[in-house]
Design an enzyme around this catalytic site. Structure first.
Site, mmCIF file in Angstrom:
data_model
loop_
_atom_site.group_PDB
_atom_site.id
_atom_site.type_symbol
_atom_site.label_atom_id
_atom_site.label_comp_id
_atom_site.label_asym_id
_atom_site.label_seq_id
_atom_site.Cartn_x
_atom_site.Cartn_y
_atom_site.Cartn_z
ATOM 1 C CG ASP A 149 12.517 2.251 -3.321
ATOM 2 O OD1 ASP A 149 12.510 1.734 -2.922
ATOM 3 O OD2 ASP A 149 11.546 3.619 -3.863
ATOM 4 C CG LEU A 150 11.296 -3.174 -5.943
ATOM 5 C CD1 LEU A 150 11.754 -3.828 -6.862
ATOM 6 C CD2 LEU A 150 11.386 -4.864 -4.938
ATOM 7 C CG ASP A 151 8.046 -1.198 -3.133
ATOM 8 O OD1 ASP A 151 7.678 -2.363 -3.851
ATOM 9 O OD2 ASP A 151 8.255 -1.306 -1.905
ATOM 10 C CB THR A 202 5.270 -2.523 -6.212
ATOM 11 O OG1 THR A 202 6.435 -2.497 -6.436
ATOM 12 C CG2 THR A 202 4.676 -3.803 -6.407
ATOM 13 C CE LYS A 260 4.427 7.363 -4.263
ATOM 14 N NZ LYS A 260 4.756 7.977 -5.433
ATOM 15 C CB SER A 294 13.301 -2.436 -1.204
ATOM 16 O OG SER A 294 11.783 -2.878 -1.303
ATOM 17 C CB ALA A 295 11.295 0.046 3.310
ATOM 18 C CE LYS A 346 14.761 2.746 1.513
ATOM 19 N NZ LYS A 346 13.797 2.234 -0.171
ATOM 20 C CD GLU A 356 14.028 6.190 -2.290
ATOM 21 O OE1 GLU A 356 12.583 5.572 -3.009
ATOM 22 O OE2 GLU A 356 14.750 4.536 -1.753
ATOM 23 C CG ASP A 357 8.821 6.000 -5.672
ATOM 24 O OD1 ASP A 357 9.915 5.743 -4.579
ATOM 25 O OD2 ASP A 357 7.680 5.578 -5.315
HETATM 26 C C1 BG6 Z 1 8.867 0.861 0.809
HETATM 27 C C2 BG6 Z 1 7.088 1.320 -0.447
HETATM 28 O O1 BG6 Z 1 9.343 -0.170 -1.073
HETATM 29 O O2 BG6 Z 1 8.034 -0.618 1.768
HETATM 30 C C3 BG6 Z 1 6.459 1.355 1.288
HETATM 31 O O3 BG6 Z 1 7.412 2.735 -0.504
HETATM 32 C C4 BG6 Z 1 5.649 0.427 1.936
HETATM 33 O O4 BG6 Z 1 4.950 1.728 0.620
HETATM 34 C C5 BG6 Z 1 7.257 0.142 2.431
HETATM 35 O O5 BG6 Z 1 5.910 0.137 3.216
HETATM 36 C C6 BG6 Z 1 7.123 -1.568 3.403
HETATM 37 O O6 BG6 Z 1 6.715 -2.836 2.400
HETATM 38 P P1 BG6 Z 1 6.460 -3.794 2.591
HETATM 39 O O7 BG6 Z 1 5.541 -4.973 1.662
HETATM 40 O O8 BG6 Z 1 7.227 -4.434 4.132
HETATM 41 O O9 BG6 Z 1 5.030 -4.134 3.747
HETATM 42 MG MG MG Z 2 9.655 3.505 -3.391
#
Ligand code: BG6
Ligand code: MG
Length: 220
Positions: A8-10, A16, A44, A115-116, A146, A170-171
């Site tokens: 996962d990224l964020d 982030t 998250k 990453s979402a 997810k 993942e976090d």
């Molecule tokens: C996920 C984050 O990686 O991405 C969420 O954990 C976030 O907090 C989601 O809402 C969507 O991100 P973005 O940048 O498309 O708004």
């Molecule tokens: Mg995350």
């Protein structure tokens, strides 16, 4: 056998998750909704629009806005978020992550990103780590968010590895659930209670060494 690690990224590669929290919190306060870090755990890993829906539901405001107004609110949050990530540099990699990526490459283990976030490519570019990833699957490439396993399964498919030979990192609660549903070994980074479904949990990325994750994987 371990063939790939899918990150996962964020909140895993860089902090982030904190920027998402700051931007949502500001928007929520503007709407008269207060939320704390415990509630934030539920955001998250969750997509932008779904996060907004959850915040509005928390404030009992589910039916207050039209679709167009909701899009404007989500856009406003994203503009704030983009300001926050605009100044990121390779120094914003979380502790140990660069070493881990390097070691995985050295050991010929494939590396994926799941990453979402629609901002995933921007963040990866700013961190200067694009070259480490054999595949990047972001929000634009999947139908289901997810905790649905699609994003992790798509990454495994693109890496041409069986999911059972993958570690997912993942976090987020929703993210750990997605990894488990994909039949992968789940590593959670962060709160033990929030991530209790994971197969192995570390408090911070500093504990995410190559040796530690390989040992955890083969102990199963
Ligand atoms: C996920 C984050 O990686 O991405 C969420 O954990 C976030 O907090 C989601 O809402 C969507 O991100 P973005 O940048 O498309 O708004
Ligand atoms: Mg995350």
């Amino acid at each position: 056998q371990l063939n790939a690690v899918i990150f996962d990224l964020d909140g895993v590669i860089t902090d982030t998750a904190e920027y998402h929290f700051i931007a949502w919190k500001q928007l929520a306060e503007q709407l008269g909704i207060t939320f704390d870090r415990a509630f934030n755990e539920q955001l998250k890993g969750v997509s932008r629009m779904e996060s907004l829906e959850r915040i509005l539901a928390l404030g009992g405001q589910t039916d207050r806005y039209t679709m167009a107004e909701k899009e404007a609110l989500a856009h406003q949050k994203n503009e704030h978020y983009k300001q926050l990530i605009a100044r990121m540099t390779p120094d914003d990699l979380l502790p140990g992550m660069l070493d881990l990526l390097r070691e995985l490459k050295r050991q010929n283990i494939k590396i994926g990103l799941a990453s979402a976030s629609k901002n995933a490519f921007t963040v990866i570019e700013r961190l200067g780590i694009r070259e480490y990833f054999d595949t990047i699957v972001d929000a634009a490439k999947v139908q289901n968010s997810k905790p649905h396993p699609e994003i992790f399964l798509t990454a495994a498919e693109q890496l041409r590895v069986d999911p059972s030979t993958c570690i997912g990192v993942e976090d987020a609660q929703a993210g750990v659930a997605a990894i488990k549903a994909a039949n992968m070994f789940a590593i959670g980074v962060g709160d033990k209670e929030a991530l209790k479904e994971a197969d192995y949990i570390v408090e911070t990325t500093a504990d995410l060494t190559y040796d530690a994750i390989v040992r955890a994987f083969y102990r199963e």
